[in-house]
Design an enzyme around this catalytic site. Structure first.
Site, PDB file in Angstrom:
ATOM      1  N   LYS A  10       0.802  -1.199   0.146  1.00 54.55           N
ATOM      2  CA  LYS A  10      -0.078   0.025   0.119  1.00 54.55           C
ATOM      3  C   LYS A  10       0.783   1.457   0.053  1.00 54.55           C
ATOM      4  O   LYS A  10       0.407   2.003  -0.574  1.00 54.55           O
ATOM      5  CB  LYS A  10      -1.059  -0.086   1.226  1.00 54.55           C
ATOM      6  CG  LYS A  10      -1.902  -1.188   1.403  1.00 54.55           C
ATOM      7  CD  LYS A  10      -2.785  -0.834   2.595  1.00 54.55           C
ATOM      8  CE  LYS A  10      -3.522  -2.266   2.968  1.00 54.55           C
ATOM      9  NZ  LYS A  10      -4.346  -2.020   4.194  1.00 54.55           N
TER      10      LYS A  10
ATOM     11  N   ILE B 197       9.598   2.175  -0.141  1.00 54.47           N
ATOM     12  CA  ILE B 197      11.056   2.062   0.404  1.00 54.47           C
ATOM     13  C   ILE B 197      11.915   0.957  -0.347  1.00 54.47           C
ATOM     14  O   ILE B 197      11.259  -0.330  -0.314  1.00 54.47           O
ATOM     15  CB  ILE B 197      10.766   1.893   1.908  1.00 54.47           C
ATOM     16  CG1 ILE B 197      10.148   3.022   2.407  1.00 54.47           C
ATOM     17  CG2 ILE B 197      12.169   1.572   2.503  1.00 54.47           C
ATOM     18  CD1 ILE B 197      10.010   2.980   3.957  1.00 54.47           C
TER      19      ILE B 197
ATOM     20  N   ASP C 282      15.202  -1.038   0.947  1.00 52.51           N
ATOM     21  CA  ASP C 282      16.407  -1.029   1.917  1.00 52.51           C
ATOM     22  C   ASP C 282      17.485  -2.165   1.722  1.00 52.51           C
ATOM     23  O   ASP C 282      18.368  -1.726   0.944  1.00 52.51           O
ATOM     24  CB  ASP C 282      16.061  -0.978   3.291  1.00 52.51           C
ATOM     25  CG  ASP C 282      14.981  -2.028   3.632  1.00 52.51           C
ATOM     26  OD1 ASP C 282      14.821  -3.104   3.064  1.00 52.51           O
ATOM     27  OD2 ASP C 282      13.796  -1.604   4.528  1.00 52.51           O
ATOM     28  N   THR C 283      17.260  -3.239   2.035  1.00 51.54           N
ATOM     29  CA  THR C 283      18.231  -4.212   1.660  1.00 51.54           C
ATOM     30  C   THR C 283      18.136  -4.600   0.046  1.00 51.54           C
ATOM     31  O   THR C 283      19.150  -5.231  -0.439  1.00 51.54           O
ATOM     32  CB  THR C 283      18.291  -5.476   2.534  1.00 51.54           C
ATOM     33  OG1 THR C 283      16.828  -6.020   2.170  1.00 51.54           O
ATOM     34  CG2 THR C 283      18.463  -5.180   4.039  1.00 51.54           C
TER      35      THR C 283
ATOM     36  N   LYS D 196      16.120  -6.839  -0.702  1.00 51.78           N
ATOM     37  CA  LYS D 196      15.706  -8.254  -0.789  1.00 51.78           C
ATOM     38  C   LYS D 196      14.533  -8.439  -1.521  1.00 51.78           C
ATOM     39  O   LYS D 196      14.162  -9.141  -2.522  1.00 51.78           O
ATOM     40  CB  LYS D 196      15.468  -8.880   0.489  1.00 51.78           C
ATOM     41  CG  LYS D 196      16.176 -10.271   0.678  1.00 51.78           C
ATOM     42  CD  LYS D 196      15.772 -10.872   2.130  1.00 51.78           C
ATOM     43  CE  LYS D 196      17.223 -11.199   3.013  1.00 51.78           C
ATOM     44  NZ  LYS D 196      16.640 -11.759   4.321  1.00 51.78           N
ATOM     45  N   THR D 197      13.424  -7.575  -1.118  1.00 50.96           N
ATOM     46  CA  THR D 197      11.975  -7.418  -1.612  1.00 50.96           C
ATOM     47  C   THR D 197      12.185  -7.354  -3.120  1.00 50.96           C
ATOM     48  O   THR D 197      11.422  -7.951  -4.209  1.00 50.96           O
ATOM     49  CB  THR D 197      11.199  -6.518  -0.995  1.00 50.96           C
ATOM     50  OG1 THR D 197      11.201  -7.123   0.444  1.00 50.96           O
ATOM     51  CG2 THR D 197       9.817  -6.576  -1.364  1.00 50.96           C
TER      52      THR D 197
ATOM     53  N   LYS E 273      17.137   3.482   1.968  1.00 50.21           N
ATOM     54  CA  LYS E 273      17.536   3.545   3.304  1.00 50.21           C
ATOM     55  C   LYS E 273      19.122   3.110   3.401  1.00 50.21           C
ATOM     56  O   LYS E 273      19.379   2.081   2.885  1.00 50.21           O
ATOM     57  CB  LYS E 273      16.863   2.682   4.341  1.00 50.21           C
ATOM     58  CG  LYS E 273      15.449   3.096   4.698  1.00 50.21           C
ATOM     59  CD  LYS E 273      14.887   2.322   5.901  1.00 50.21           C
ATOM     60  CE  LYS E 273      13.514   2.893   6.117  1.00 50.21           C
ATOM     61  NZ  LYS E 273      12.889   2.272   7.308  1.00 50.21           N
TER      62      LYS E 273
ATOM     63  N   PHE F 228      12.799   4.483  10.975  1.00 53.79           N
ATOM     64  CA  PHE F 228      11.519   4.118  10.740  1.00 53.79           C
ATOM     65  C   PHE F 228      10.683   5.569  10.663  1.00 53.79           C
ATOM     66  O   PHE F 228      10.476   6.290  11.229  1.00 53.79           O
ATOM     67  CB  PHE F 228      10.818   3.301  11.676  1.00 53.79           C
ATOM     68  CG  PHE F 228       9.546   2.642  11.254  1.00 53.79           C
ATOM     69  CD1 PHE F 228       9.501   1.484  10.555  1.00 53.79           C
ATOM     70  CD2 PHE F 228       8.343   3.308  11.587  1.00 53.79           C
ATOM     71  CE1 PHE F 228       8.336   0.774  10.087  1.00 53.79           C
ATOM     72  CE2 PHE F 228       7.186   2.486  11.222  1.00 53.79           C
ATOM     73  CZ  PHE F 228       7.097   1.573  10.403  1.00 53.79           C
ATOM     74  N   VAL F 229       9.986   5.611   9.299  1.00 55.67           N
ATOM     75  CA  VAL F 229       9.501   6.930   9.208  1.00 55.67           C
ATOM     76  C   VAL F 229       8.191   6.718   8.633  1.00 55.67           C
ATOM     77  O   VAL F 229       7.932   5.331   7.981  1.00 55.67           O
ATOM     78  CB  VAL F 229      10.070   7.562   7.981  1.00 55.67           C
ATOM     79  CG1 VAL F 229      11.435   8.403   8.450  1.00 55.67           C
ATOM     80  CG2 VAL F 229      10.225   6.703   6.567  1.00 55.67           C
TER      81      VAL F 229
HETATM   82  N1  HPA Z   1       8.075   3.007   7.322  1.00 56.67           N
HETATM   83  C1  HPA Z   1       7.066   2.423   6.944  1.00 56.67           C
HETATM   84  N2  HPA Z   1       6.923   1.129   6.673  1.00 56.67           N
HETATM   85  C2  HPA Z   1       8.185   0.502   6.393  1.00 56.67           C
HETATM   86  C3  HPA Z   1       9.487   1.199   6.521  1.00 56.67           C
HETATM   87  C4  HPA Z   1       9.455   2.636   7.311  1.00 56.67           C
HETATM   88  O1  HPA Z   1      10.248   3.172   7.436  1.00 56.67           O
HETATM   89  N3  HPA Z   1      10.272   0.394   6.271  1.00 56.67           N
HETATM   90  C5  HPA Z   1      10.015  -0.902   5.900  1.00 56.67           C
HETATM   91  N4  HPA Z   1       8.487  -0.660   5.863  1.00 56.67           N
END
Ligand code: HPA
Ligand code: MG
Length: 227
Positions: A72, A145, A147-148, A150-151, A175, A196-197
């Site tokens: 979402k 987002i 980050d690593t 992986k997804t 990130k 975490f935002v």
């Molecule tokens: N915020 C909200 N959902 C997330 C985040 C985040 O920083 N990182 C991975 N899912």
């Protein structure tokens, strides 16, 4: 001009505390639940407009883009990005036809649903499982987002099986984590520390999606919306 560096995002430093809440307006119901305004909505919008420029340039040889929005969290970014692509097309007479499809990715930790703010292990793609309409098309994956990575790697692998002509990835936030996957993301809005935002469609247990700014959640907020 070579824009490659600029496509890699505005880097926010590790010690950036965000702006004081007093400086902005935000939904009253969250006033105890957020610590600071990490990235104001106006700056997000300007950056998204810039990303739309890069995308227009890179997709110029195609007359359409298949946009794959990862729900979402990606819905605001995707909606605004597609809107800017339309406006830029209108203003330059170089319309790019855009079609938007939606998928959801569920990550979970061995058997147990994982609801708070931890990163996770397994991945399941829900929604348009059959992406065969991507064959031979130019695809833009839009994700909130990375980050690593992986997804994103798993999603790219899935998308590639449908043999698209080209695939690019737009990530609003990348990130800075160990083994960060910056190179997977072609268009980055902001590179941020591993915080975490919430806001701009990013949630904490489904809360905060109705907040326009990207914000840092407070201790109170974490407690209040914990599941
Ligand atoms: N915020 C909200 N959902 C997330 C985040 C985040 O920083 N990182 C991975 N899912
Ligand atoms: Mg979430």
């Amino acid at each position: 001009m070579d824009n490659a560096g600029m496509k890699k995002g505005i880097a926010l430093k590790d010690d950036w505390p965000g702006y004081s809440l007093d400086l902005f307006s935000y939904p009253e119901h969250y006033h105890e639940d957020i610590e600071s305004v990490y990235i104001p909505h106006g700056i997000i919008m300007n950056r998204v407009e810039r990303l739309a420029h890069y995308i227009m340039d890179d997709f110029a040889d195609n007359n359409n883009i298949m946009v794959l929005c990862v729900l979402k969290g990606g819905y605001k970014f995707c909606a605004d990005l597609v809107e800017f692509i339309k406006v830029l097309g209108r203003n330059s007479n170089k319309y790019l036809e855009t079609r938007v499809e939606f998928i959801r990715l569920k990550s979970y930790l061995v058997g147990a649903w994982h609801n708070n703010d931890q990163s996770t292990e397994q991945l399941q793609i829900i929604g348009s499982g059959d992406l065969s309409f991507l064959r031979g098309k130019s695809v833009l994956i839009v994700e909130a987002i990375v980050d690593t990575g992986k997804t994103m790697k798993a999603l790219l692998k899935h998308v590639e099986t449908f043999e698209p002509k080209m695939v690019k990835v737009a990530g609003l936030l990348v990130k800075r984590v160990p083994n960060m996957a910056e190179s997977l993301t072609d268009y980055v809005g902001f590179e941020i520390p591993n915080h975490f935002v919430v806001g701009y469609a990013l949630d904490y247990n489904e809360y905060f999606r109705d907040l326009n700014h990207l914000c840092v959640i407070s201790k109170t907020g974490k407690m209040k919306y914990k599941v």
